[in-house]
Design a protein around this motif. Sequence first.
Motif, PDB file in Angstrom:
ATOM      1  N   VAL A   1       3.223   3.848   1.754  1.00  9.70           N
ATOM      2  CA  VAL A   1       4.317   3.001   2.206  1.00  9.70           C
ATOM      3  C   VAL A   1       5.461   4.034   3.233  1.00  9.70           C
ATOM      4  N   VAL A   2       4.829   5.413   2.966  1.00  8.29           N
ATOM      5  CA  VAL A   2       5.934   6.507   3.605  1.00  8.29           C
ATOM      6  C   VAL A   2       5.795   6.397   4.831  1.00  8.29           C
ATOM      7  N   THR A   3       6.901   6.328   5.797  1.00  6.70           N
ATOM      8  CA  THR A   3       6.877   6.539   7.067  1.00  6.70           C
ATOM      9  C   THR A   3       8.192   7.136   7.704  1.00  6.70           C
ATOM     10  N   ALA A   4       8.347   7.356   8.927  1.00  5.92           N
ATOM     11  CA  ALA A   4       9.404   7.991   9.327  1.00  5.92           C
ATOM     12  C   ALA A   4      10.734   7.533   9.157  1.00  5.92           C
ATOM     13  N   ASP A   5      10.830   6.111   8.980  1.00  7.58           N
ATOM     14  CA  ASP A   5      12.046   5.396   8.725  1.00  7.58           C
ATOM     15  C   ASP A   5      11.863   4.262   7.604  1.00  7.58           C
ATOM     16  N   THR A   6      11.135   4.739   6.489  1.00  6.34           N
ATOM     17  CA  THR A   6      10.891   3.675   5.273  1.00  6.34           C
ATOM     18  C   THR A   6      12.334   3.728   4.734  1.00  6.34           C
ATOM     19  N   SER A   7      12.785   2.308   4.337  1.00  4.31           N
ATOM     20  CA  SER A   7      13.681   1.933   3.823  1.00  4.31           C
ATOM     21  C   SER A   7      13.544   2.475   2.469  1.00  4.31           C
ATOM     22  N   TYR A   8      14.909   2.537   1.610  1.00  2.00           N
ATOM     23  CA  TYR A   8      14.646   2.966   0.158  1.00  2.00           C
ATOM     24  C   TYR A   8      14.241   1.821  -0.697  1.00  2.00           C
ATOM     25  N   THR A   9      14.545   0.659  -0.330  1.00  2.00           N
ATOM     26  CA  THR A   9      14.153  -0.317  -1.207  1.00  2.00           C
ATOM     27  C   THR A   9      12.596  -0.445  -1.071  1.00  2.00           C
ATOM     28  N   THR A  10      11.734  -0.161   0.117  1.00  2.00           N
ATOM     29  CA  THR A  10      10.447   0.113   0.054  1.00  2.00           C
ATOM     30  C   THR A  10       9.798   1.108  -0.871  1.00  2.00           C
ATOM     31  N   GLN A  11      10.579   2.209  -1.010  1.00  2.88           N
ATOM     32  CA  GLN A  11      10.171   3.303  -1.945  1.00  2.88           C
ATOM     33  C   GLN A  11      10.556   2.996  -3.272  1.00  2.88           C
ATOM     34  N   LEU A  12      11.367   2.015  -3.530  1.00  5.92           N
ATOM     35  CA  LEU A  12      11.684   2.162  -5.078  1.00  5.92           C
ATOM     36  C   LEU A  12      10.796   1.531  -5.998  1.00  5.92           C
ATOM     37  N   PRO A  13      10.004   0.586  -5.573  1.00  5.37           N
ATOM     38  CA  PRO A  13       8.766   0.397  -6.787  1.00  5.37           C
ATOM     39  C   PRO A  13       8.138   1.656  -7.147  1.00  5.37           C
ATOM     40  N   ALA A  14       7.722   2.430  -6.065  1.00  6.77           N
ATOM     41  CA  ALA A  14       6.779   3.460  -6.346  1.00  6.77           C
ATOM     42  C   ALA A  14       7.494   4.669  -7.189  1.00  6.77           C
TER      43      ALA A  14
ATOM     44  N   GLY B   1       2.009   5.103  -8.990  1.00 13.90           N
ATOM     45  CA  GLY B   1       3.207   5.399  -8.029  1.00 13.90           C
ATOM     46  C   GLY B   1       3.127   6.226  -6.887  1.00 13.90           C
ATOM     47  N   LEU B   2       2.481   7.529  -7.132  1.00 15.79           N
ATOM     48  CA  LEU B   2       2.289   8.132  -6.029  1.00 15.79           C
ATOM     49  C   LEU B   2       1.266   7.581  -5.037  1.00 15.79           C
ATOM     50  N   GLY B   3       0.262   7.032  -5.428  1.00 17.53           N
ATOM     51  CA  GLY B   3      -0.410   6.254  -4.290  1.00 17.53           C
ATOM     52  C   GLY B   3       0.144   5.275  -3.519  1.00 17.53           C
ATOM     53  N   TYR B   4       1.092   4.698  -4.095  1.00 11.53           N
ATOM     54  CA  TYR B   4       2.169   3.465  -3.707  1.00 11.53           C
ATOM     55  C   TYR B   4       3.079   4.104  -2.668  1.00 11.53           C
TER      56      TYR B   4
ATOM     57  N   GLY C   1       1.975  15.212   7.429  1.00  6.93           N
ATOM     58  CA  GLY C   1       1.570  15.901   6.436  1.00  6.93           C
ATOM     59  C   GLY C   1       1.873  15.459   4.818  1.00  6.93           C
ATOM     60  N   LEU C   2       2.904  14.630   4.812  1.00  8.93           N
ATOM     61  CA  LEU C   2       3.480  14.172   3.476  1.00  8.93           C
ATOM     62  C   LEU C   2       2.279  13.360   2.816  1.00  8.93           C
ATOM     63  N   ARG C   3       1.780  12.298   3.876  1.00  8.49           N
ATOM     64  CA  ARG C   3       0.909  11.311   3.366  1.00  8.49           C
ATOM     65  C   ARG C   3      -0.395  11.802   2.442  1.00  8.49           C
ATOM     66  N   PRO C   4      -1.067  12.714   3.240  1.00  8.13           N
ATOM     67  CA  PRO C   4      -2.330  13.190   2.604  1.00  8.13           C
ATOM     68  C   PRO C   4      -1.921  13.919   1.374  1.00  8.13           C
ATOM     69  N   ALA C   5      -0.950  14.545   1.414  1.00 11.11           N
ATOM     70  CA  ALA C   5      -0.492  15.552   0.295  1.00 11.11           C
ATOM     71  C   ALA C   5      -0.278  14.675  -0.771  1.00 11.11           C
ATOM     72  N   LEU C   6       0.581  13.563  -0.808  1.00 13.43           N
ATOM     73  CA  LEU C   6       0.709  12.539  -1.960  1.00 13.43           C
ATOM     74  C   LEU C   6      -0.364  11.810  -2.231  1.00 13.43           C
ATOM     75  N   MET C   7      -1.423  11.607  -1.462  1.00  9.81           N
ATOM     76  CA  MET C   7      -2.580  10.957  -2.094  1.00  9.81           C
ATOM     77  C   MET C   7      -3.559  11.922  -2.875  1.00  9.81           C
ATOM     78  N   VAL C   8      -3.369  13.050  -2.298  1.00  7.64           N
ATOM     79  CA  VAL C   8      -4.166  14.072  -3.077  1.00  7.64           C
ATOM     80  C   VAL C   8      -3.431  14.248  -4.649  1.00  7.64           C
TER      81      VAL C   8
ATOM     82  N   ILE D   1      10.005   3.792  -9.493  1.00  5.06           N
ATOM     83  CA  ILE D   1      10.238   3.390 -10.455  1.00  5.06           C
ATOM     84  C   ILE D   1       8.841   3.447 -11.655  1.00  5.06           C
ATOM     85  N   ILE D   2       7.636   3.021 -10.775  1.00  3.47           N
ATOM     86  CA  ILE D   2       6.462   3.148 -11.542  1.00  3.47           C
ATOM     87  C   ILE D   2       6.118   4.633 -12.000  1.00  3.47           C
TER      88      ILE D   2
END
Length: 477
Positions: A340-353, A333-336, A422-429, A355-356
């Motif tokens: 997908v995270v961007t400056a304008d990511t929709s909530y439906t795009t984030q939702l699978p991550a 879930g964190l890797g997902y 900054g968020l993207r590499p932190a989440l990947m770690v 839930i997992i």
Amino acid sequence: MAWALVITSVAGFMAALDNLVVTTALPSLRKDLGGALDDLEWTVSAYTLTFAVLLMFGAALGDRFGRRRLFMVGLTVFTGASAAAAMAPGIDSLIAARAVQGAGAAVMMPLTLTLLTAAVPPAKRGTAYGIWGAVNGLAVASGPLIGGSLTEHVSWHWIFWLNVPLGLAVMPLARLRLDESHGTGARLDIPGTLLASGGLFGIVYGLVRGPSDGWTSSLVLTGLFAGAALLTGFVLHGIRAQNPMLPMRLFRSRAFSGINAASLLMFLGMFGSIFLLSQYMQGVLGYSPTQAGLRMLPWTGMPMLIAPVAGVLSDRIGGRPVVAAGLFLQAVGLGYMAVVVTADTSYTTQLPALIISGVGMALYFAPAANLVMSSVRPEQQGIASGANNALREVGGALGVAVMSSIFAAQGGYESAQSFVDGLRPALMVGAVVVALAAVAALLIPGRRRAAPAQVVTERPVASSETVDHVSVEPTMS
């Protein structure tokens, strides 16, 4: 049994709630009280750090002077500090009140599991731990939502006032409905407490101050090196002392070592991620505090639904496969989310991550408690509970510090894109760290069952031998 479950679950709810209740209030705290990123980190880390470093000491106090008595002392301190945090006039006084809150929770929290274990028959403990885990999951789920709703519709002060009526209600119930019990009565380990407290403080201080002061600054380097030296001294003390706060011999058990390593790494990845994602949803995507809390519910709310089932499942097939599966799902879930995270990511795009991650977290909680308590002898359960809770809180404090450092090195608050950078590499770690937690869980020995021809007998379990249920002569299936 029922009263013990209610009282310990409510107390655990309060302590767990205050780990995350501040996260969705961070932008409002920054606006009202001022402060930079490191100040916001300390509003979270001051609680988790004192909670972590005093947990084992709190468990030892309960074993020596009475678990119910010290449970009530911890509850009183926690409730009073919550009122002080609600009335804090500035960021420094809020951080100080949060530190005292953590100290009270450190005495109260490990004793909830010990008191519950003593009150519940062995055959029903998996279910009881599942309910206890579900209530703690409710605290995790409702923390961002309660914090966001109160901050938006009333004020951030009420995220702390909330604890006061709960604490006042639980105190008389604990006195009337819980039985007193004691542990071994060993001497308190003051040197061990000082070594652990100083070591953890030094490391977390260095990690929090590193991005702002520079990693080569004298204070940061002193904190990191002194902290590492003191923790090394703590380990040596645990090996050589007669009655150490944390006997290192417990780690000869693969089950005890595996579940504690998994707990530390899981909380490191999870807490650091929630700390940053709650700010991302408000600062970048423009959600209100309440909206941010609601949108995190698919992640943080899953333990309410799945933890009781996970507790029953661990009774039937053993805790190791349930915990390992949960941690792998959390990592996915964190890797997902990192992808997908961007400056304008929709909530439906984030939702699978979300839930997992939520299902993974839910599968972890109750079986982990069962694995911890069954990995040691009954007289060691108090210190085992304290050690596991301490390592989880250490993981939380380190997670906020480490992932904030990664965030600050790669991005910042200057713009939405800078925050995402900054968020993207932190989440990947965070995803990698939780995956390592799953590997640690797989090192736990498999469930042991009695062979058909054997007679089931009660006997003590050595510290190096671990079973999911300690009442049978084991044969590896």
